[in-house]
Design an enzyme around this catalytic site. Structure first.
Site, PDB file in Angstrom:
ATOM      1  N   ASP A  49       0.825  -1.206   0.000  1.00  0.00           N
ATOM      2  CA  ASP A  49       0.000   0.000   0.000  1.00  0.00           C
ATOM      3  C   ASP A  49       0.861   1.260   0.000  1.00  0.00           C
ATOM      4  O   ASP A  49       2.032   1.241   0.388  1.00  0.00           O
ATOM      5  CB  ASP A  49      -0.881   0.043   1.258  1.00  0.00           C
ATOM      6  CG  ASP A  49      -2.068  -0.893   1.194  1.00  0.00           C
ATOM      7  OD1 ASP A  49      -2.152  -1.701   0.245  1.00  0.00           O
ATOM      8  OD2 ASP A  49      -2.892  -0.824   2.113  1.00  0.00           O
ATOM      9  N   HIS A 195       3.965  -2.206   3.095  1.00  0.00           N
ATOM     10  CA  HIS A 195       3.979  -0.860   2.506  1.00  0.00           C
ATOM     11  C   HIS A 195       5.277  -0.643   1.738  1.00  0.00           C
ATOM     12  O   HIS A 195       6.356  -0.900   2.282  1.00  0.00           O
ATOM     13  CB  HIS A 195       3.832   0.208   3.595  1.00  0.00           C
ATOM     14  CG  HIS A 195       2.515   0.144   4.308  1.00  0.00           C
ATOM     15  ND1 HIS A 195       2.261  -0.785   5.288  1.00  0.00           N
ATOM     16  CD2 HIS A 195       1.377   0.865   4.148  1.00  0.00           C
ATOM     17  CE1 HIS A 195       1.012  -0.621   5.715  1.00  0.00           C
ATOM     18  NE2 HIS A 195       0.453   0.370   5.039  1.00  0.00           N
TER      19      HIS A 195
HETATM   20 ZN   LIG Z   1      -2.526   3.141   3.263  1.00  0.00          ZN
END
Ligand SMILES: [Zn+2]
Length: 252
Positions: A49, A195
């Site tokens: 993400d 991430h």
């Molecule tokens: Zn996020």
């Protein structure tokens, strides 16, 4: 990211207001396994993400190439607009691009209409940049509202969350801590959340996820699990019993 609350504003279902992630994820698994991203028992979905970020995403692409693994990248429209070449590189590398939103906003804290418009704009941008219409939508902070669900459907996006995360967004995260956080949920059918950017995390926190990647992939492969993007995860299968875990017992 640091999800603190989730509302599943599903039409026809009572809204679930639940607090800490450790509580709500088992609830999601039990009630809505497809939304949690539970897939085939012989596969693990690897997702990132908050990118694309030119300072960090290329290092993830290099490392994924080195270890021969593909993933799904949930991007933000405002970053993809700034770095379209990097977006094209993600897809050229065989990875899947998906929608995380335009900006990293909590859908419940934005004015009506804004989140919906941003989801549509981000989906259109992904299509324009990559030539591929995205399939998946994961809301910032895991927060879904009725508006974002309707908007996702209107953009032909399937909402998906995750079943395990690496807690890689904190200042103190290390490859070892990421592995420790993921380990209880590292099993067939899992959707892993990491991430590739510190856009909403502690500066440089992405290094912990990057450092953990080879071992995450190695652990899956040694367990005879393939690991790859959500498009290969077969989320559509009847899955609710696959995890074999009583709701509420997991910490992921
Ligand atoms: Zn996020």
């Amino acid at each position: 990211m640091n999800p603190v609350a989730v509302t599943l504003g599903l039409t026809g279902l009572a809204a679930l207001h639940v607090g800490p992630a450790a509580t709500w994820l088992p609830v999601v698994r039990r009630a809505l396994p497809r939304l949690a991203g539970i897939g085939a028992t012989d596969h693990v979905a690897l997702t990132f993400d908050d990118g694309p970020d030119p300072r960090s995403t290329p290092l993830f692409l290099d490392e994924l190439e080195r270890i021969g693994c593909r993933a799904t990248f949930f991007v933000l429209g405002e970053l993809l607009e700034r770095h379209p070449d990097l977006g094209r590189r993600i897809v050229a590398g065989g990875h899947e691009m998906a929608v995380h939103g335009w900006r990293h906003h909590n859908a419940l804290l934005t004015r009506p209409g804004r989140a919906a418009a941003e989801i549509g704009a981000a989906a259109d941008l992904v299509t324009a940049v990559t030539g591929v219409r995205p399939t998946w939508y994961r809301p910032p902070y895991g927060v879904l509202s009725a508006e974002t669900l309707i908007a996702a459907r209107g953009s032909r996006l399937r909402p998906v969350l995750w079943t395990a995360w690496g807690r890689d967004w904190t200042e103190s995260a290390t490859p070892a801590s990421v592995l420790a956080a993921l380990a209880p949920g590292l099993r067939g059918g899992a959707t892993l959340l990491l991430h590739d950017s510190d856009h909403t995390s502690a500066p440089g926190a992405w290094r912990s996820a990057l450092g953990a990647l080879p071992e995450i992939v190695g652990l899956c492969r040694s367990a005879r699990l393939s690991i790859g993007p959500l498009r290969d995860h077969r989320v559509d299968r009847p899955l609710i019993r696959q995890f074999g875990e009583p709701a509420g017992s997991g910490r992921t």
